[in-house]
Design a protein around this motif. Structure first.
Motif, mmCIF file in Angstrom:
data_model
loop_
_atom_site.group_PDB
_atom_site.id
_atom_site.type_symbol
_atom_site.label_atom_id
_atom_site.label_comp_id
_atom_site.label_asym_id
_atom_site.label_seq_id
_atom_site.Cartn_x
_atom_site.Cartn_y
_atom_site.Cartn_z
ATOM 1 N N ILE A 49 38.797 3.861 18.817
ATOM 2 C CA ILE A 49 38.576 3.336 17.463
ATOM 3 C C ILE A 49 38.372 4.491 16.505
ATOM 4 N N LEU B 236 31.905 0.399 11.905
ATOM 5 C CA LEU B 236 31.801 0.132 13.329
ATOM 6 C C LEU B 236 30.751 -0.939 13.609
ATOM 7 N N PHE C 261 37.263 -0.611 23.759
ATOM 8 C CA PHE C 261 37.327 0.483 22.788
ATOM 9 C C PHE C 261 36.112 1.382 23.004
ATOM 10 N N TYR D 103 37.066 5.268 12.871
ATOM 11 C CA TYR D 103 36.337 4.564 11.819
ATOM 12 C C TYR D 103 35.930 5.502 10.690
ATOM 13 N N ILE E 278 40.635 -3.717 12.235
ATOM 14 C CA ILE E 278 40.338 -4.589 13.372
ATOM 15 C C ILE E 278 39.146 -5.502 13.080
ATOM 16 N N ALA F 130 42.562 1.498 17.127
ATOM 17 C CA ALA F 130 42.183 0.549 16.085
ATOM 18 C C ALA F 130 41.474 1.309 14.982
ATOM 19 N N SER F 131 41.490 0.722 13.807
ATOM 20 C CA SER F 131 40.753 1.363 12.725
ATOM 21 C C SER F 131 39.878 0.344 12.026
ATOM 22 N N THR F 132 38.777 0.829 11.522
ATOM 23 C CA THR F 132 37.865 -0.033 10.777
ATOM 24 C C THR F 132 37.056 0.829 9.820
ATOM 25 N N HIS G 71 34.990 6.333 20.267
ATOM 26 C CA HIS G 71 34.836 6.111 18.828
ATOM 27 C C HIS G 71 34.944 7.439 18.100
#
Ligand code: ADP
Ligand code: ZN
Length: 588
Positions: free
Chosen positions: A191, A299, A312, A193, A255, A294-296, A315
């Motif tokens: 991930i 978190l 995932f 973030y 995500i 994935a990206s956000t 991070h």
């Protein structure tokens, strides 16, 4: 097994969808389908009917309740229709004449048959539509071969550490056998973030580009459909395609749209999509060569199930670029631009605190367009200024903080305060202090806790509280009085309060109170609060004292922050040793 249950659930919702639609159609059909029961009937006027009735020629009357006409048979069984007067006593009058009356609703055998036919037809149509929607290929899935991105790491600037992390993954993707041979597993999910526009998508794409593998990307919002179950199906389709084309990268943008924490009130579509994603993740081994990314922006809003080991579990934070990173990004995006001599990218980098990589790129593009519109040969500082101003005016950009601005100064002193107390009390290592805004607040200090088992002495706990107070105390020193202190210390106070409360009520650390857990003793909250306030005042005063005695350091760190925005651990040590020999203030 779990998987089958989920599938079953999904079919159930599909069926519910269809049933609801069908009932709706049935309702409409009742009103629309022609009634064939009056076929071949002779139409007569109402007066003729009355005449026939009075002449005792009518055998039977059939009244359809919702119709404006009715039909009747004469003694020879001939069928007629005529207007229904719809008077209240109509039926009574007829009955009194000794005529049979038959009332019926619309649904005659023939109408039932035609309704049925229409329903079946609609069923087919709906299933067809549903299929079509499902098979609508998710974005970027149609032509996987051409989807090996052209972007490389050289197109990403200012996030060296992240790129270093990515390089191992490139090798994994290029030759998974090399790793699996030794039993090493490729990470399943990574991930990225951080703030929007910091290059999360770009980095993931560049990773695929470097590894020469296809890149399948879908945004979380693509999974959100009005038809329940479609999102889940898309997840499965996405993985199916990915499996066929492994090694590859599957990238789920935003995500959080599917991965928000599940709760009682959450949308069931969300849950189903998330469950499908989890099931898919559990169903493949790293050996298949699918790297899920994935990206956000945040978190902390993600469902913990997503972040568990085997899902995932890696991070990587991408922060807003600091001054030197901004310079690198600006250099990258101006490489092919014709820049006038009036432009100093260093200067622009200085003035764009809070800008993301995407903001910087947009700034340069905007300036280029402006220079063309203004008929200039090259992009000059004037165009940049105009673009800059436009961006601020349009509100796409957070207000720019002037370096001499008081707010900037307060933030710098605040962060310097935390860092200095941490250095002096030695409870934390300080690898980095920054005034670059982040999702969690303005600026920040990165602390690393020296390796410990999680046992803290009383003085260590006191020191932790003081590190939290350091920000506020430094503001007070800068501003000269307590009244002007900002609310920037909100999070700090929360942390300090938790520690103090535990010291007082749970850790039995005070002789006066006896070595007791006050909560177990059922001691009143108000007593705990009194004690906590006392300790808090002591520790805060102590923090102010420490910072006052070391004000020259505080000032030096704050100035470095204003100048460079980020100060790392070595630079911090350098400042502390340069200003005057470091004298360690003993903690209380
Ligand atoms: P995110 O996914 O974090 O929201 P993107 O990767 O979509 O951000 O960034 C949008 C665009 O901004 C990129 O395509 C790129 O042109 C530019 N950009 C963002 N960060 C960087 C960076 N670190 N280096 C170079 N360009 C960047
Ligand atoms: Zn703070």
């Amino acid at each position: 097994m779990e998987r089958y249950i989920k599938w079953g659930k999904e079919y159930k919702t599909l069926i519910i969808n269809i049933v609801v639609t069908l009932s709706f159609i049935a309702l409409i059909a009742i009103f629309v389908i022609p009634d064939n029961s009056m076929k071949g009937a002779e139409n007569v006027t109402y007066n003729q009917f009355v005449e026939m009735m009075n002449g005792n020629k009518v055998e039977k009357v059939k009244i359809q309740l919702d119709n404006s006409t009715f039909s009747f048979y004469d003694k020879e069984d001939k069928l007629y229709t005529t207007d229904n007067p719809k008077t209240e006593d109509f039926k009574k009058e007829i009955l009194e004449k000794g005529i049979k009356v038959e009332e019926y609703n619309r649904m005659t055998t023939s109408s039932i048959i035609s309704t049925f036919v229409q329903l079946t037809m609609s069923c087919v149509v709906i299933t067809f539509l549903y299929r079509m929607m499902n098979n609508r290929n998710p974005k970027n899935l149609s032509d996987p071969v051409s989807k090996v991105p052209k972007v490389k790491f050289q197109n990403v600037a200012g996030i060296e550490e992240v790129i270093t992390d990515m390089k191992v993954l490139v090798d994994f993707l290029k030759s998974p056998e090399k790793y699996t041979k030794n039993g090493a597993k490729m990470p399943k999910g990574v991930i990225l973030y951080g703030e929007p526009g910091t290059g999360k998508t770009l980095t993931a794409k560049a990773l695929a580009g470097e590894a020469g593998v296809p890149f399948y990307s879908m945004a979380g919002s693509d999974f959100m459909e009005m038809f329940v179950g479609v999102g889940a199906k898309r997840v499965r389709d996405l993985f199916k395609t990915a499996r066929k084309n492994a090694p590859c990268i599957v990238f789920l943008d935003e995500i959080d749209a599917i991965g928000k924490q599940r709760n009682k009130n959450s949308h069931s579509e969300n849950d189903q999509t998330l469950n499908a994603l989890l099931a898919e993740m559990d169903g493949f081994e790293g050996a298949e060569g699918i790297l899920l990314m994935a990206s956000t922006n945040r978190l902390d809003v993600l469902d913990p199930a997503l972040l568990r080991p085997g899902r995932f579990d890696k991070h990587i934070k991408i922060e807003l670029p600091d001054q030197s990173s901004r310079l690198e990004i600006l250099e990258l995006h101006t490489k092919n631009k014709n820049l006038d001599n009036s432009i100093s990218l260093e200067e622009i980098a200085k003035q764009t605190i809070g800008f993301s990589g995407a903001d910087l790129e947009a700034l340069i593009n905007e300036a280029t367009i402006i220079s063309v519109v203004d008929g200039k040969k090259a992009v000059d500082i004037d165009s940049i200024d105009k673009a800059f101003f436009q961006k601020v005016l349009q509100g796409h950009q957070k207000p720019i903080k002037d370096r001499n601005d008081m707010e900037m100064k307060i933030i710098a002193w605040h962060e310097a305060g935390h860092a200095l107390v941490a250095k002096l009390t030695k409870v934390f290592d300080v690898p980095k202090v920054t005034v670059v805004p982040s999702t969690s607040g303005t600026g920040g200090v990165t602390f690393t806790i020296p390796k410990k088992m999680g046992l803290y002495s009383k003085s260590e706990l006191y020191n932790r509280v003081m590190v939290n107070y350091g920000g506020r105390a430094a503001e007070e020193l800068l501003l000269g009085d307590e009244e002007s202190v900002t609310n920037g210390c909100y999070g700090d106070l929360e942390k300090a309060t938790r520690i103090i409360r535990s010291i007082i009520s749970n850790y039995g650390m005070s002789k006066e109170n006896g070595y007791l857990n006050l909560e177990v003793m059922g001691i009143r909250d108000s007593y705990i609060a009194e004690e906590a306030a006392k300790l808090s005042r002591e520790l805060y005063d102590e923090t102010v004292k420490i910072l006052e005695q070391n004000k020259c350091y505080l000032e030096a760190i704050a100035e470095a922050l204003i100048e460079k925005e980020t100060v790392n651990g070595d630079e911090l040590d350098e400042i502390l040793s340069r200003v005057k020999p470091l004298e360690i203030i003993e903690a209380v």
